[in-house]
Design a protein around this motif. Structure first.
Motif: not given
Lengths: 227, 257
Positions: A133-139, B56-69
């Motif tokens: 779903e892309g960014a929408k899922a996170i939102e 590519e956008n989705r892959r980049k957002i997925e990469a940002h789901l790694e540990f962050f604090n």
């Protein structure tokens, strides 16, 4: 009802959104006291609880006791208990602090830890949905979580304030007059103990010495002014 | 901040920057025990990720789901800088190592400056006003003092991150964190002394009991505060101290009548 909504909002500020200090006891207790028609009691409890919870900070992954829920419950329950007709404001605020402050702060910590654990499942959910779903899922996950957090904290606040009010009513109904008078006197010591807790939480080398020096200067000035 | 850039660089609209800044206020919303602020970070950075290809956008957002604090106030600086790096099409490993290298130090600096120093100082200003019975001013003073500084830190960090990318670190090195924290700690200690000695923290009636001598009341009060702090310094729990001292005082009041 207003207390319940405010409880949800204060806790959101403390745990999830902004972190603006709206959830500090010095803000929460006076507002709660004012809502239940006991502004002086709210102010007294606000001072006491703020000093006690001054060093409460969430560093790294730690979850400190919940000063916001403690303040809401202590001030809200004391006002709603109806005990103000039987005992003085001083005795009621000391009794409320004694009976409710620490259990409420621990209840808040318990709930927060459970919610943090629950959020792990949401993190896994996000992993699975983001490629579809892309960014929408996170939102969706974030917006729904904020709403559900508000509802959960509002519910917890309502139950805690209601339970606290019933408990205080019972205690002050059966407490002998001598004990409530003693509670009033003993209650004067509590802010000083809380100030000691606050002093121990100050991040400064030799904070006790700085405090003692400042007290000495102020006492000398007091003497010079003839106070 | 709108990058009207040539070559490899990608333009990010002002609206996207504003969205990312607004979202950075929610970075703690799905804080979890496993990867902490990861969802909040991905949520905040997503408006700035627009490389053209959906996959590519989705892959980049997925990469940002790694540990962050990190500290939530300084997180906006990291989000701004990472947004700039993503806009500049820096490599995924570059972005990752930048995030990883910053979150620890920013967390430690932010926590010690805001949570451990600024929060107690602002709250004690509120306490000292509240003791005088001015409820509204106590609340307003606490919130205005703290939030003017905290919001400034968020905006300043985000602006520098967004405009300078990874080079924003040099702006941060100019801030004297340790000195600021020590100064705030000193202010807090003095304010605490003020409310103990002059603020009437334990109310006028007790001063009256001691013969109306504020001086004696102030001296005894400071002594009790110091003893309490020393007891905690020696390992006694704050809750234990609270119940123990309160219980002794209650028993003494009952005995003396």
């Amino acid at each position: 009802m207003i207390l319940i909504v405010l409880g949800g909002l204060f806790e959101l500020d403390r745990t999830a959104v902004i972190q603006s200090l709206v959830s500090e006891p010095i803000v929460v207790a006076p507002i709660a006291g004012w809502i239940v028609g006991e502004p002086v009691l709210g102010l007294k409890l606000g001072v006491l609880l703020q000093l006690f919870f001054l060093g409460n900070v969430s560093i790294g992954g730690s979850t400190p006791p919940d000063g916001a829920l403690a303040a809401l419950v202590a001030a809200g329950s004391a006002g709603l208990s109806g005990a103000d007709h039987r005992v003085s404001i001083e005795a009621l605020s000391a009794g409320s602090a004694f009976i409710l402050m620490i259990p409420a702060s621990r209840l808040g910590r318990l709930v927060e830890n459970a919610l943090k654990e629950q959020n792990v499942a949401l993190a896994h959910d996000a992993d699975g949905r983001v490629m579809k779903e892309g960014a929408k899922a996170i939102e969706k996950i974030v917006h729904r979580r904020i709403f559900s957090l508000f509802l959960i904290w509002a519910g917890v606040s309502g139950l805690a304030v209601g339970g606290g009010a019933v408990l205080l009513n019972l205690v002050f109904r059966f407490i002998p007059e001598g004990v409530s008078a003693a509670l009033e006197s003993a209650g004067r010591l509590l802010p000083l103990i809380a100030a000691g807790v606050a002093l121990s939480a100050i991040r400064l080398r030799r904070a006790n010495w700085w405090f003692a020096a400042a007290c000495l200067v102020l006492l000398v000035v007091s003497a010079a002014l003839g106070r | 901040m709108t990058g009207n850039m040539s070559g490899e660089q990608k333009e990010i609209s002002v609206r996207a920057w504003a969205q990312a800044l607004a979202r950075s206020f929610l970075i703690q919303s799905v804080w979890n025990n496993e990867r902490m602020q990861n969802i909040g970070f991905a949520y905040s950075i997503s408006p700035l990720i627009n490389s053209g290809g959906e996959e590519e956008n989705r892959r980049k957002i997925e990469a940002h789901l790694e540990f962050f604090n990190t500290n939530p106030y300084f997180a906006s600086a990291v989000i701004g800088a990472v947004g700039r790096m993503e806009g500049d099409r820096r490599g995924a490993e570059d972005v990752r190592s930048f995030k990883r290298s910053l979150m620890g130090p920013f967390g430690a600096l932010g926590d010690s400056l805001f949570w451990c120093s600024m929060k107690p100082a602002a709250a004690l200003v509120g306490v000292s006003i509240a003791i005088g019975g001015r409820m509204l001013w106590a609340i307003v003073a606490t919130l205005v003092i703290y939030n003017s500084l905290h919001l400034w830190a968020r905006l300043w960090g985000f602006y520098n991150g967004a405009s300078l990318g990874r080079w924003m670190l040099y702006r941060f090195t100019r801030i004297r964190f340790a000195r600021s924290a020590a100064l705030l700690g000193l202010t807090t200690a003095v304010l605490l002394a003020w409310v103990t000695v002059w603020g009437g923290i334990w109310g006028d009636p007790l001063s009256a009991v001691i013969g109306g001598h504020y001086l004696v009341a102030g001296a005894i009060g400071s002594g009790i505060v110091l003893l309490s702090s020393m007891a905690i310094g020696r390992g006694m729990g704050a809750e234990t101290l609270f119940y123990l001292a309160g219980g002794i005082a209650l028993a003494a009041s009952l005995t003396i009548g």
